[in-house]
Scaffold this active site. Structure first.
Site, PDB file in Angstrom:
ATOM      1  N   HIS A  34      -1.760  10.570  14.442  1.00 45.89           N
ATOM      2  CA  HIS A  34      -1.356   9.966  15.714  1.00 45.89           C
ATOM      3  C   HIS A  34       0.011  10.541  16.086  1.00 45.89           C
ATOM      4  O   HIS A  34       0.556  11.385  15.353  1.00 45.89           O
ATOM      5  CB  HIS A  34      -1.325   8.441  15.593  1.00 45.89           C
ATOM      6  N   HIS A  37       2.744  10.991  13.336  1.00 46.74           N
ATOM      7  CA  HIS A  37       2.629  12.203  12.513  1.00 46.74           C
ATOM      8  C   HIS A  37       3.068  13.436  13.313  1.00 46.74           C
ATOM      9  O   HIS A  37       3.731  14.326  12.788  1.00 46.74           O
ATOM     10  CB  HIS A  37       1.176  12.424  12.074  1.00 46.74           C
ATOM     11  N   GLN A  61      -2.622   6.168  -4.903  1.00 44.74           N
ATOM     12  CA  GLN A  61      -1.637   5.263  -4.290  1.00 44.74           C
ATOM     13  C   GLN A  61      -2.281   4.037  -3.663  1.00 44.74           C
ATOM     14  O   GLN A  61      -1.596   3.214  -3.064  1.00 44.74           O
ATOM     15  CB  GLN A  61      -0.748   6.007  -3.285  1.00 44.74           C
ATOM     16  N   ASP A 150       7.776   4.181   6.822  1.00 42.07           N
ATOM     17  CA  ASP A 150       7.615   3.860   5.396  1.00 42.07           C
ATOM     18  C   ASP A 150       8.982   4.014   4.732  1.00 42.07           C
ATOM     19  O   ASP A 150       9.205   4.934   3.943  1.00 42.07           O
ATOM     20  CB  ASP A 150       6.570   4.788   4.779  1.00 42.07           C
ATOM     21  N   SER A 185       0.094   3.615  13.636  1.00 41.15           N
ATOM     22  CA  SER A 185      -0.381   3.698  12.256  1.00 41.15           C
ATOM     23  C   SER A 185      -1.866   4.059  12.275  1.00 41.15           C
ATOM     24  O   SER A 185      -2.601   3.628  13.174  1.00 41.15           O
ATOM     25  CB  SER A 185      -0.209   2.334  11.573  1.00 41.15           C
ATOM     26  N   SER A 186      -2.280   4.827  11.270  1.00 39.86           N
ATOM     27  CA  SER A 186      -3.707   5.169  11.174  1.00 39.86           C
ATOM     28  C   SER A 186      -4.534   3.893  11.040  1.00 39.86           C
ATOM     29  O   SER A 186      -5.674   3.821  11.494  1.00 39.86           O
ATOM     30  CB  SER A 186      -3.958   6.066   9.964  1.00 39.86           C
ATOM     31  N   ARG A 187      -3.945   2.885  10.416  1.00 43.01           N
ATOM     32  CA  ARG A 187      -4.666   1.625  10.192  1.00 43.01           C
ATOM     33  C   ARG A 187      -4.917   0.857  11.498  1.00 43.01           C
ATOM     34  O   ARG A 187      -5.794   0.008  11.543  1.00 43.01           O
ATOM     35  CB  ARG A 187      -3.904   0.735   9.221  1.00 43.01           C
TER      36      ARG A 187
END
Ligand code: AMP
Length: 283
Positions: A34, A37, A61, A150, A185-187
């Site tokens: 997205h 990034h 992870q 992060d 966020s990818s989430r």
């Protein structure tokens, strides 16, 4: 744009450029890219001759198997985004390539790994430390780029690189947000329409803490005030912490002299989201 799945051809390609004096920037990602990034890629492109983006959903992870399985993957779209943004090299390894040794090695980050993400995701930073070490050794970049999104991961990686003397400079890039403030966020792709609307509470709570501190409230009051915004509507707070930006220790007082970070994690339905803001109180 060159795409590599194997280590040796990637290393050979980069070696020839390094030999010509070209600088290399690395952007490690787990894909489902997205604008957050892409901002890292743009920063890497500005500072370096060659930008390498890695796309790898690192199993070590993830402390939750379902989260790993459900993690969004969209390689074709990722590659076309990267190509459009002028990324030079993409590294897309498989688990067999990255974990050929099937190692169970662990890295400990002391107090940094026992709070916030480390507390709620046991083993997470060990997996991050291992995979980032591997990527740094494979790519040998001059600079590597990580998002403030992060924050704890950024501090862990700074520590890793300092203590193990990796010859790389670690750069932090600001958080890119949606129009309503939700951190990209990818989430977010996994949120239902309703949950997407609810998810803005994370950013609003961070701003609330800031507002209360600026009004002169103490950290406990500011935190407690913002925490009331959660645990309604299916949004469950995991943590909301006001911490020192360098070591993530909870701060007892804020001052004009020092930045603080307010960090939050919450479950929105069954999707776990994190966010933070960094500021200095002017009150
Ligand atoms: P991920 O693919 O989630 O592992 O993220 C890869 C890198 O992108 C990490 O350094 C993240 O901190 C960074 N990143 C993720 N979301 C954002 C965002 N909204 N703004 C800036 N950087 C981000």
């Amino acid at each position: 744009m060159e795409v590599f799945k194997d280590i040796i051809p990637l290393k050979n390609y980069l070696k020839s450029h390094r030999f010509k004096g070209k600088s290399i920037g690395l952007v490690p990602t787990m894909g489902a890219l997205h604008e957050g990034h892409i901002s890292l890629v743009e920063n890497a492109r500005e500072d370096n001759d060659i930008t390498v983006c890695s796309i790898y959903v690192n199993p070590t992870q993830f402390n939750n198997k379902n989260d790993l399985k459900a993690y969004p993957r969209n390689l074709e779209k990722d590659l076309s985004m990267l190509e459009e943004k002028g990324c030079d090299v993409v590294f897309v390894p498989s688990d067999d390539i990255m974990y050929a040794e099937k190692s169970a090695m662990t890295i400990s980050f002391g107090s940094l790994e026992h709070v916030m993400e480390g507390k709620f995701r046991p083993g997470h930073f060990n997996g991050v430390g291992i995979v980032v070490s591997k990527l740094l050794n494979i790519v040998q970049p001059d600079k590597a780029y990580f998002g403030q999104k992060d924050l704890q991961q950024y501090l862990i990686i700074k520590r890793l690189v300092n203590e193990l003397m990796f010859p790389v400079e670690i750069k932090q890039v600001n958080i890119v947000r949606e129009a309503d403030g939700l951190a990209k966020s990818s989430r977010n792709l996994r949120l239902s329409k309703e949950d997407r609307q609810k998810s803005v509470v994370l950013y609003r709570a961070l701003l609330k803490v800031k507002e209360e501190l600026e009004k002169g409230k103490n950290v406990d009051e500011a935190r407690a005030q913002a925490a009331t915004m959660f645990n309604v509507n299916g949004v469950q707070l995991e943590y909301l912490e006001i911490v020192d930006t360098t070591n993530l220790r909870t701060v007892e007082n804020v001052s004009k002299e020092k930045d603080v970070a307010v960090c939050v994690a919450a479950m929105v339905g069954d999707i776990r989201l994190i966010d933070n803001i960094i500021f200095r109180v002017n009150a």
